[in-house]
Scaffold this active site. Structure first.
Site, short mmCIF file in Angstrom:
data_model
loop_
_atom_site.label_atom_id
_atom_site.label_comp_id
_atom_site.label_asym_id
_atom_site.label_seq_id
_atom_site.Cartn_x
_atom_site.Cartn_y
_atom_site.Cartn_z
N HIS A 1 0.32 -12.82 -5.33
CA HIS A 1 0.03 -11.74 -4.63
C HIS A 1 -1.32 -11.41 -4.43
O HIS A 1 -1.69 -10.18 -4.35
CB HIS A 1 1.13 -10.82 -4.76
CG HIS A 1 1.10 -10.12 -5.93
ND1 HIS A 1 1.83 -10.54 -7.03
CD2 HIS A 1 0.85 -8.97 -6.38
CE1 HIS A 1 1.58 -9.83 -7.98
NE2 HIS A 1 1.19 -8.71 -7.61
N PHE B 1 -5.68 -4.12 -15.86
CA PHE B 1 -5.66 -5.58 -15.51
C PHE B 1 -6.96 -6.58 -15.73
O PHE B 1 -7.74 -6.26 -15.37
CB PHE B 1 -5.06 -5.90 -14.30
CG PHE B 1 -3.92 -7.10 -14.30
CD1 PHE B 1 -2.60 -6.71 -14.24
CD2 PHE B 1 -4.54 -8.18 -13.97
CE1 PHE B 1 -1.78 -7.99 -13.98
CE2 PHE B 1 -3.55 -9.45 -13.94
CZ PHE B 1 -2.32 -9.14 -14.04
#
Ligand code: INI
Length: 158
Positions: A93, A23
């Site tokens: 988040h 990521f």
């Protein structure tokens, strides 16, 4: 009196694992190249045929602890270096991912007695992440240095 500290002279004898998140790989690949540059300059074999270094890719920072745990259980590595980038702007988040990654890494490290470097950039913006991944400094270099120091220190302590 014993003064215990990590040194860098025997870095070429350390077994090292890097666990890296895909990521934000624009950032994490930069961290990895800074990390490998530092390891190599300290005598670590970073070539593809290296028996000193393994690299594991995980989807995101959230997965860093579980893979670090499995690697630590092998009792093969003197130190594990995690690399990731969590950017607040990218995710609602953010706090959950950062908290789980940091708590997970800390607890695996303590429970299994293997130093695990928390090489996860946590920034508000992509710009800040870029600045820490090579545009200004490259924290991948620092994480590698901290890894070499901790790998050596833990050997000295034992
Ligand atoms: N993972 C990251 O490493 N960085 C991020 O910024 C991020 N954001 O933005 O959500 C992120 N999410 C993925 C997460 O780490 C897990 O891979 C995913 O939730 C699957 O468990």
């Amino acid at each position: 009196m014993a003064i215990l500290e990590g040194t860098f002279e025997k870095s070429s004898s350390l077994k090292i694992a890097v666990v890296i998140a895909r990521f934000n790989d624009l950032i994490t690949n930069k961290l990895l190249s800074g990390c490998l540059d530092c390891l190599s300059r300290h005598g670590v074999d970073v070539t593809e045929s290296s028996s000193q270094l393994d690299i594991a890719w995980v989807p995101g920072a959230f997965e860093l602890p579980i893979v670090s745990q499995e690697l630590a259980r092998k009792e093969k590595y003197d130190v594990i270096i995690t690399l990731g980038a969590v950017i607040r702007g990218d995710t609602p988040h953010f706090d959950v991912v950062v908290s789980e990654a940091s708590k997970g890494i800390a607890s695996v490290s303590r429970e299994l007695g293997v130093p695990i470097i928390f090489g996860v950039l946590t920034t508000d913006t992509m710009q800040q992440a870029l600045e820490r991944a090579g545009v200004k400094s490259n924290l991948g270099w620092s994480y590698a240095l901290q890894g070499l120091e901790m790998g050596s220190l833990m050997k000295a302590v034992r």
